[in-house]
Scaffold this active site. Structure first.
Site, mmCIF file in Angstrom:
data_model
loop_
_atom_site.group_PDB
_atom_site.id
_atom_site.type_symbol
_atom_site.label_atom_id
_atom_site.label_comp_id
_atom_site.label_asym_id
_atom_site.label_seq_id
_atom_site.Cartn_x
_atom_site.Cartn_y
_atom_site.Cartn_z
ATOM 1 N N PRO A 301 0.850 -1.204 0.000
ATOM 2 C CA PRO A 301 0.000 0.000 0.000
ATOM 3 C C PRO A 301 0.879 1.245 0.000
ATOM 4 C CG PRO A 301 -0.011 -1.052 2.164
ATOM 5 C CD PRO A 301 0.785 -1.943 1.271
ATOM 6 N N LEU A 302 0.951 1.921 -1.137
ATOM 7 C CA LEU A 302 1.881 3.035 -1.329
ATOM 8 C C LEU A 302 1.136 4.362 -1.284
ATOM 9 C CD1 LEU A 302 3.702 1.352 -4.319
ATOM 10 C CD2 LEU A 302 4.668 1.616 -2.031
ATOM 11 N N GLN A 355 -6.004 -0.432 3.891
ATOM 12 C CA GLN A 355 -5.119 -0.229 5.039
ATOM 13 C C GLN A 355 -5.609 0.945 5.875
ATOM 14 O OE1 GLN A 355 -0.989 1.454 4.830
ATOM 15 N NE2 GLN A 355 -0.381 -0.602 5.481
ATOM 16 N N CYS A 386 4.053 3.100 9.535
ATOM 17 C CA CYS A 386 4.201 4.469 9.030
ATOM 18 C C CYS A 386 5.194 5.248 9.898
ATOM 19 C CB CYS A 386 2.856 5.178 9.000
ATOM 20 S SG CYS A 386 2.936 6.826 8.276
ATOM 21 N N LYS A 425 0.895 -4.670 9.236
ATOM 22 C CA LYS A 425 2.201 -4.360 8.637
ATOM 23 C C LYS A 425 3.034 -3.621 9.677
ATOM 24 C CE LYS A 425 4.387 -2.369 4.517
ATOM 25 N NZ LYS A 425 5.389 -1.486 5.126
ATOM 26 N N GLY A 488 11.408 -5.329 1.512
ATOM 27 C CA GLY A 488 12.616 -4.519 1.541
ATOM 28 C C GLY A 488 13.644 -4.882 0.502
ATOM 29 N N ASP A 489 13.978 -3.928 -0.387
ATOM 30 C CA ASP A 489 15.111 -4.016 -1.321
ATOM 31 C C ASP A 489 14.957 -5.062 -2.421
ATOM 32 O OD1 ASP A 489 16.231 -2.102 0.300
ATOM 33 O OD2 ASP A 489 17.438 -3.519 1.444
ATOM 34 N N ALA A 510 7.508 -2.819 -2.935
ATOM 35 C CA ALA A 510 7.146 -1.407 -2.767
ATOM 36 C C ALA A 510 7.926 -0.545 -3.751
ATOM 37 C CB ALA A 510 7.402 -0.982 -1.321
#
EC number: 1.3.1.89
Length: 640
Positions: A301-302, A355, A386, A425, A488-489, A510
């Site tokens: 969720p961006l 979310q 967040c 999350k 992540g990454d 993401a």
């Protein structure tokens, strides 16, 4: 391989910027494509016209650096720019460093928190009345007091030229609801500026719901007047207040009657006609809908960029699970249309969740109950990751990781009112070197969470270091049997494969999805996709069409589509084509140096100058309006 190595060495002799001269943290690109900042911008400004038929983009980068000078300011600060030492400045007198020079070279970090936003009135001065646009049979309700124009001929004479001769909405659905205000109106306007309708094409879409979860007007009024009743939430909250500290509560879930007791107590009125659900027994916790999350690709969720058109792009390219942007529970309970717009779901999103962000059990539980009975979702996610100050200082986001009692009340309360799975999350922790996720995960499992997603960084760390996948693996084993997704990454299928070799049930994408939304395809097909600039531009075309469907094809809708496209381009420009890399794949923490692409469009897409992003948007959405301003979310560039 030998042939390419030889060509690289040869190009190095001619005077190209060598990859070994690049600073640490800069991606290694083949020597024949490297260039300097001046040459790069000179080529972009000339629209590639200075390249002859025999001269390719890579050959242009081999000319001497002294022969090319930039004639105008690129409107970009020194922030996040990579200095390439090509030896051209050796032996030259340099001006003494002053306080002003230091100030100019100061890095711009973080977000632009007070960004200018164009008002709706700035899109067009002479706005047409909706009653005229929609060709209503009845006259305008406001009559002579209406502040909008009713003169269609005058409006058309002052309206900007159409962007394209064909309207996507008319060609797809048989009707454009924006009529004469559409920026592509000539394709569907008849005599006296009346809207033309394709009846046959409209019948194909009749009865189909393309976008769900819109805010009903009556519900908005009830929320604003606080007339909505939260029966389940009130029962749960009374239990919380009676018992005080949640740690003393064995099971603060609302007591449920058995199926036999429910049928004996409730004697619904017998109905005639269509089958109704008055006599349907509500689901008990053991009967809740379940989702098999394992081995699926999850689009994160961006905020800002994770809008519905972008999710459609990712869904088409292979994403399995999608989730709406973070929505504030208090704003939803107040009936704010802008917040409810974040919950909209396209029919192509088969596994979709929303979310929520909040800091208190009363608002979060009530919001969960409200959404459970008003919108169509497959799961609800709590944002406990967040990092922004606005959320954290109020106790939400990462702040909940340190407020275990409140966190427990929120999770158990939401679980008691939801018929769909509840997911969470989280991050590794708040402080950089103090991991607390492994202590929290067993509690989440006991509280009834269906899925945990762990971002392998702390709040303080942000993106300064790589994600800690060893710690994610440790937490995944602790979470069992509850599935845990790692985040992540991940920017290549090789990164995804390494992540899946740990104990995680799946991966969340993401930034990798923002850099290259075709990453989902690469992971599923297990290959590096050397996507061409034309294919990338086609993806932007699809985003444009999806944006016009979602935000509208009038002036306001076109500019909203442009705004979100520009936000996305601030990430897309960081992608380096596979064919240009010395070592595949690209690393997410390596910055791209200045390089020439294999054609002009590929070079233009590599620019980190916002004026060039606007140039790309104008290829799809026409010229920007007068007094147009755009400031990216992050302090990289600005256009005024």
């Amino acid at each position: 391989m030998a042939e390419s190595e030889g060509s690289n060495t040869e190009n190095g002799k001619v005077g190209a910027v060598k990859s070994e001269n690049l600073d640490r943290g800069v991606a290694a690109i083949k020597n024949q494509f490297l260039t300097t900042k001046e040459k790069f911008h000179a080529f972009i400004d000339a629209d590639g016209k200075d390249v002859t038929e025999k001269e390719t983009c890579s050959e242009l980068s081999l000319n001497d650096a002294e022969n090319t000078t930039r004639t105008e300011n690129a409107a970009e600060p020194e922030a996040k720019r990579i200095k390439l030492d090509d030896g051209s400045s050796e032996g030259q007198d340099q001006p003494p460093k002053t306080a002003e020079n230091k100030q100019e070279k100061k890095r711009a970090r973080g977000q632009n928190k007070s960004r200018p936003h164009m008002k709706h009135s700035q899109f067009e001065e002479n706005k047409l009345c909706p009653s005229v646009t929609q060709e209503c049979a009845s006259k305008c309700f406001f009559g002579d007091k209406c502040k909008f124009s009713h003169d269609v001929a005058k409006y058309v004479s002052q309206k900007p030229e159409d962007i394209r001769p064909n309207c996507h909405l008319y060609e797809t659905f048989g009707k454009c609801i924006y009529g004469v205000t559409c920026r592509f109106a000539k394709s569907h306007l008849g005599e006296d500026f009346k809207n033309i309708i394709n009846e046959e094409l409209m019948k194909e879409w009749e009865g189909k719901v393309l976008v769900k979860n819109s805010l009903d007007k009556s519900l908005k009024e009830q929320l604003r007047k606080k007339k909505v009743v939260f029966e389940k939430s009130d029962k749960y909250l009374k239990l919380c207040f009676k018992s005080g500290d949640s740690s003393k509560m064995k099971n603060p879930v609302v007591k449920e009657d058995s199926a036999v007791q429910v049928t004996q107590k409730d004697s619904p009125i017998t109905t005639v006609g269509a089958v109704t659900d008055e006599d349907v027994i509500k689901l008990r916790p053991c009967e809740k809908k379940t989702i098999d999350f394992r081995n699926k690709l999850y689009l994160a969720p961006l905020t800002t960029c994770g809008n519905l058109p972008f999710r459609r792009i990712c869904k088409r390219l292979g994403a399995d699970i999608t989730c709406g942007e973070m929505a504030m529970c208090t704003n939803l309970l107040q009936g704010q249309p802008s917040e409810w717009a974040l919950l909209k779901r396209h029919h192509s999103e088969d596994i979709f969740g929303v979310q929520l962000e909040g800091a208190f059990p009363d608002t979060m539980t009530k919001c969960a109950e409200l959404l459970n009975r008003t919108i169509d979702v497959d799961f609800v996610d709590i944002n406990v990751g967040c990092p922004i100050d606005l959320v954290y200082k109020k106790g939400g986001g990462c702040g909940l990781m340190n407020r275990t009692n409140k966190f427990e009340q929120i999770v158990k309360g939401m679980n008691s009112v939801l018929d769909v799975p509840l997911t969470v999350k989280i991050r590794t922790g708040v402080q950089e070197k103090v991991n607390i996720a492994h202590k929290l995960i067993p509690n989440l499992r006991d509280w009834g969470v269906s899925l945990v997603t762990l971002h392998g960084r702390s709040r303080e760390q942000r993106y300064t270091k790589l994600a800690n996948w060893e710690y994610i693996d440790q937490c995944a084993k602790i979470a069992s049997p509850v599935p845990l997704f790692g985040n992540g990454d991940i920017i290549s299928y090789e990164d995804a494969n390494r992540a899946l070799q740990t104990g995680v049930a799946g991966v969340m994408l993401a930034r990798g999805a923002l850099f290259k939304p075709w990453l989902f395809t690469e992971i599923k097909e297990q290959r590096h996709w050397d996507i061409s600039s034309t294919e990338r531009f086609d993806i932007l075309k699809d985003f444009t069409n999806y944006g016009l469907e979602h935000w509208g094809s009038d002036c306001q809708g076109v500019e909203k589509t442009r705004k979100f496209m520009l936000e996305w381009l601030s990430f897309l420009c960081r992608y380096i084509p596979v064919g240009l890399l010395e070592h595949v794949p690209q690393k997410i923490n390596e910055r791209p140096p200045y390089y020439m692409g294999r054609d002009y469009l590929e070079t233009l897409m590599a620019s980190q100058n916002v004026t060039d992003w606007i140039k790309i948007s104008e290829m799809l959405l026409g010229p920007v309006p007068p007094n147009f301003t755009f400031l990216p979310k992050h302090k990289a560039n600005s256009y005024k």
